[in-house]
Write an enzyme that holds these catalytic residues in place. Structure first.
Site, PDB file in Angstrom:
ATOM      1  N   LYS A 138      81.925 -40.284 -74.322  1.00  0.00           N
ATOM      2  CA  LYS A 138      83.115 -40.756 -73.582  1.00  0.00           C
ATOM      3  C   LYS A 138      84.403 -40.119 -74.094  1.00  0.00           C
ATOM      4  CE  LYS A 138      82.459 -45.183 -74.363  1.00  0.00           C
ATOM      5  NZ  LYS A 138      81.084 -45.274 -74.860  1.00  0.00           N
ATOM      6  N   THR A 139      84.559 -40.117 -75.403  1.00  0.00           N
ATOM      7  CA  THR A 139      85.818 -39.627 -75.971  1.00  0.00           C
ATOM      8  C   THR A 139      86.013 -38.147 -75.689  1.00  0.00           C
ATOM      9  OG1 THR A 139      85.833 -41.318 -77.692  1.00  0.00           O
ATOM     10  CG2 THR A 139      87.114 -39.324 -78.110  1.00  0.00           C
ATOM     11  N   GLU A 172      89.077 -44.377 -71.378  1.00  0.00           N
ATOM     12  CA  GLU A 172      87.661 -44.688 -71.601  1.00  0.00           C
ATOM     13  C   GLU A 172      87.380 -46.128 -71.189  1.00  0.00           C
ATOM     14  OE1 GLU A 172      86.080 -43.696 -75.481  1.00  0.00           O
ATOM     15  OE2 GLU A 172      87.661 -42.191 -75.748  1.00  0.00           O
TER      16      GLU A 172
END
Length: 469
Positions: free
Chosen positions: A121-122, A165
């Protein structure tokens, strides 16, 4: 716009755990909107120093009196319910929000892009942010790690798009109602909250129902679980990955010591080369997610590829910490078996040297429930050094420790040693490492300190010039 909350009556917002990477990312946007911001965190580090350079007050002890002037208290899922500031807020009738609800408030007036999934995600969020910056969109961003190109984990832009996110770990991403949702993958994780993988897929399906009408759902074609999500009506869909049939497909993937590259085919038409400096198929998969977002925004592939070629990564994601006497030290946030396998695969693509891993398990519940998967995850290491569990928000589970992982690793004939005290590992590494070795610290806790301490003591005892990040 999909308005969910209003804070017209709120002036002072207090953030419990303000130095957490998710909570701290909210601070610039809150200040930009004119809120008084304060908070608490025991940490004293680079992030708290950066926050304290802003017009906010940080207390380094959780105390009931800290919230006396607050009109809203916000905390992440890592903060226990018995936290004294949370208890004080509830007793005084001060609203207490989860971090995701405040993030939803900050996103609701923007065209939101939310990246969700078990892994990556990051990196995907950071890639999308850089893509939008390079192509003139001037986005606001909330990122789960410090990015070199921002020197921060957040930015406030003047454009209409905002990137963030979505945290599925406690289901709180359901607060978020984006225009574009990116689902990078779904995996069996956070099994302290979800009973099984089916419940996780159901929660992602519920999240997709919140995507704005006529918005985009972008998801991996490589993940068996994302393919089983139910897509709501009146949403557009784009898939990406290495799989045949993906709308945005990677072909002819190659990775070397300099870069990773592949050809990209979009809906049957070859577009050209995609290149970036990160190693590993997982990171190319991440880049394809960013490409897909660019396509939905109408950007030409050449412009997308040029922007992503400049991406150099995120702190704690395959981050080179330094090189000392020919020994390379890398740190990675991987804490799930799938992520660990991907990290080791990426290193093996880049280095044909002895590879030593130091792993700090994260959470007792994850360790016991995925112990067999952890046992297979370190294939490719020449030596694994295990230390004890980083508990984060959890209380110990009797009989569960780093040795739980060691027993599974040994079944798979991977060389392993167990050193329960992390502060003993740097000296151990100094005694066994040699020129040409690659050392990687792995985990979501504070295992990164081991690599930094190893570089420091090696420099002090052996002397000489080094290249330390």
């Amino acid at each position: 716009m999909n308005r969910t909350d209003t804070l017209n009556h709120i002036r002072h917002i207090y953030l419990v755990g303000i130095a957490g990477v998710g909570v701290s990312a909210l601070v610039p946007a809150l200040l930009d909107r004119g809120f008084i911001v304060s908070g608490s965190d025991p940490a004293r580090n680079e992030l708290t120093a950066r926050l304290e350079s802003l017009p906010i007050q940080i207390d380094h002890e959780h105390r009931p009196e800290n919230i006396s002037d607050a009109s809203l208290v916000v905390a992440s899922s890592a903060i226990p319910a018995e936290n004294p500031e949370i208890l004080a807020a509830r007793s005084r009738g001060i609203p207490v929000w989860p971090r995701a609800r405040l993030l939803a408030y900050l996103l609701q007036d923007s065209r939101g892009i939310v990246v969700a999934g078990a892994h990556g995600k990051t990196t995907v969020t950071a890639m999308i942010t850089q893509l939008l910056l390079e192509t003139g969109f001037d986005p606001t961003a909330f990122i789960g790690g410090d990015c070199a190109f921002l020197e921060s984990n957040a930015r406030v832009g003047k454009g209409e798009w905002a990137v963030a996110e979505g945290d599925e770990s406690d289901g709180s991403f359901l607060y978020l109602k984006p225009e574009i949702a990116v689902i990078n993958n779904i995996d069996a994780d956070h099994l302290d909250f979800y009973p099984d993988i089916h419940a996780i897929v159901e929660r992602f399906t519920t999240f997709l129902a919140g995507v704005r009408e006529n918005g985009w759902i972008i998801h991996s074609a490589d993940c068996e679980h994302t393919r089983t999500m139910c897509i709501p009506a009146n949403r557009r869909v784009l898939t990406y990955g290495f799989s045949t049939g993906a709308d945005v497909q990677a072909l002819n993937y190659i990775s070397d010591e300099v870069e990773s590259r592949c050809d990209v085919r979009i809906q049957g038409t070859m577009q050209g080369k995609l290149r970036h400096s990160l190693s590993g198929r997982a990171n190319m998969h991440n880049a394809l997610a960013a490409v897909s977002v660019g396509i939905t925004l109408g950007l030409p592939f050449e412009q997308i590829a040029d922007a992503l070629r400049k991406f150099i990564g995120v702190k704690r994601r395959m981050q080179q910490k330094g090189v000392m006497h020919g020994i390379t030290v890398i740190d990675d946030y991987a804490h799930h078996p799938t992520e660990i396998l991907a990290a080791i695969e990426a290193l093996r693509e880049r280095y044909s040297r002895r590879l030593i891993g130091i792993f700090q398990p994260h959470l007792y519940s994850r360790t016991i429930k995925l112990r067999e998967e952890f046992g297979r995850a370190f294939t490719g290491l020449d030596l694994l050094v295990l230390t004890d569990i980083y508990p984060a928000r959890e209380k110990p589970i009797p009989g569960v420790s780093g040795e739980t992982v060691m027993a599974s690793v040994r079944k798979n004939r991977i060389p392993v040693v167990y050193i329960p005290k992390p502060d003993e590992i740097p000296v151990f590494l100094e005694n066994i490492t040699q020129e040409g070795d690659v050392v990687i610290t792995i985990g979501a806790g504070d295992v990164w300190k081991i690599g930094e301490q190893f570089l420091q003591i090696t420099n002090e005892r052996k002397g000489g010039k080094s290249d330390v990040a």
